[in-house]
Design an enzyme around this catalytic site. Structure first.
Site, PDB file in Angstrom:
ATOM      1  N   ASP A 176       7.954 -21.569 -53.538  1.00  0.00           N
ATOM      2  CA  ASP A 176       7.790 -21.438 -52.100  1.00  0.00           C
ATOM      3  C   ASP A 176       6.490 -22.119 -51.669  1.00  0.00           C
ATOM      4  O   ASP A 176       5.423 -21.743 -52.116  1.00  0.00           O
ATOM      5  CB  ASP A 176       7.742 -19.953 -51.748  1.00  0.00           C
ATOM      6  CG  ASP A 176       7.781 -19.693 -50.272  1.00  0.00           C
ATOM      7  OD1 ASP A 176       7.865 -20.645 -49.497  1.00  0.00           O
ATOM      8  OD2 ASP A 176       7.717 -18.506 -49.897  1.00  0.00           O
ATOM      9  N   HIS A 218      18.476 -24.885 -46.375  1.00  0.00           N
ATOM     10  CA  HIS A 218      17.262 -24.337 -45.766  1.00  0.00           C
ATOM     11  C   HIS A 218      16.224 -25.420 -45.514  1.00  0.00           C
ATOM     12  O   HIS A 218      15.631 -25.502 -44.427  1.00  0.00           O
ATOM     13  CB  HIS A 218      16.695 -23.243 -46.681  1.00  0.00           C
ATOM     14  CG  HIS A 218      15.454 -22.600 -46.157  1.00  0.00           C
ATOM     15  ND1 HIS A 218      15.440 -21.780 -45.062  1.00  0.00           N
ATOM     16  CD2 HIS A 218      14.161 -22.668 -46.584  1.00  0.00           C
ATOM     17  CE1 HIS A 218      14.208 -21.355 -44.830  1.00  0.00           C
ATOM     18  NE2 HIS A 218      13.418 -21.887 -45.734  1.00  0.00           N
TER      19      HIS A 218
END
Length: 367
Positions: A165, A238
């Site tokens: 992330d 995403h």
């Protein structure tokens, strides 16, 4: 993975030669963080308490930081739209407004109360906790706590759904361009906008998917963190929907997301925090994710993750905070609350932008 440290002062000064000192928005990543959101109680004396605290925050950070100067303690404070009007009045930041909720079917980016945001970071959670404790000792009677989250780094900078992330954060001089306001709002040059959202994950449902299915939803490989080729990556991935492009140029934001959770309660989440020089970038990302680009082509990660909070704040410079006096502010007219963005068959999107919860966190160190 090497960490690229950013000097928030020099980065800020790169914007149109501004000399005010920015808050530690661009501080290096840390292993621990606390996110506190609060509202200010109505009484006049509470407003005075917060104004008085503004000028003392830097000294308070220095005092706690001195206990371990290698731990990188920092604290950023942001103010919501209504709080700004009550505390500081006019002038007000040009793009400051209440968080704009987005709703499309069962997907809902909720708007929740928030006058103050404290983003506390350090390599050690005990320093973060001490800083939060000292803040509450000073202003606790003047505020009502809305939410407090303790975040942590998870293995090699992964979120609790197993993916790295923060891969696409800006680096070097690009940080200033992404984060700090320039001449477009000269009175607040060096400031930033920040949006926070607390996402809860259906980890059991997510883990029931194959690794390949998860990778198609995220748009990156799970183990090696390599972006999927456009020939195989779905347009609903995403990282596709969280890429904002304007006039052929990608518009970046700076994320410092953190996993959080309570294993015994079955709570697994990601605290999204995104800094930018305009809130429009993140708002476009959210619309892409929740409504879709085009409408209906939404982020499938939202089938397994739901937003339970959402707030927008303005982060003034450290110089602004130190100059706050006890004099009453010239109260501004409240900013209008924008209606929620709703999915509509008539909506047509031409913007190729996408939203930056993308690599669900902020990191200068990933490639």
């Amino acid at each position: 993975m090497t960490s690229m440290k950013a000097d928030p002062t020099s980065a800020h000064e790169a914007v149109a030669g501004v000399r005010d000192v920015a808050q530690a928005v661009a501080a290096p990543l840390t292993r621990a963080a606390i996110f506190m959101v609060a509202t200010i109680k109505p009484a006049t004396e509470n407003r005075a308490t917060i104004r008085s605290f503004c000028g003392d925050l830097a000294a308070l950070v220095r005092a706690v930081d001195f206990r371990d100067i290698e731990a990188g303690l920092s604290c950023v404070v942001g103010f919501g739209s209504e709080a700004w009007d009550r505390l500081f009045g006019m002038p007000r930041p040009a793009n400051l407004h209440p968080f704009r909720e987005v709703r499309a079917g069962e997907r809902h980016a909720v708007s929740t109360p928030g006058d103050l945001l404290f983003h506390i970071r350090a390599k050690r959670m005990d320093l973060c906790f001490e800083m939060a404790t000292q803040i509450m000792a000073r202003i606790g009677d003047a505020i009502s706590q809305v939410d407090e989250v303790q975040g942590f780094r998870y293995f090699d900078d992964r979120d609790l759904i197993g993916f790295v992330d923060g891969t696409e954060n800006p680096r070097g001089d690009a940080i200033a361009e992404a984060v700090f306001i320039g001449e477009e709002d000269a009175a607040f040059a060096g400031g930033s906008y920040v949006i926070v959202q607390k996402y809860l994950h259906d980890v059991a449902g997510w883990n029931a998917l194959s690794t390949e299915a998860q990778e198609r939803i995220i748009g990156r490989t799970k183990l090696s963190d390599i972006e999927l080729d456009d020939s195989v990556k779905p347009t609903s991935a995403h990282n596709a929907l969280t890429t904002i492009v304007e006039d052929g140029k990608e518009i970046k934001i700076l994320r410092d997301n953190m996993p959080f959770g309570r294993a015994g309660a079955g709570e697994f989440g990601t605290y999204f925090i995104g800094y930018s020089r305009s809130p429009r970038t993140i708002e476009q990302m959210l619309e892409n994710m929740f409504v879709g680009r085009p409408p209906g082509n939404y982020d499938r990660l939202l089938d397994f993750s739901r937003a339970v909070t959402g707030s927008l704040f303005f982060v003034p410079t450290a110089t602004f905070l130190e100059d706050v006096t006890d004099e009453p502010a010239v109260i501004a007219a409240p900013a209008a609350v924008a209606p929620a963005v709703e999915l509509s068959p008539s909506v047509s999107r031409k913007n190729d932008g996408s939203l930056g919860i993308g690599s669900l966190k902020g990191d200068f160190s990933h490639e």
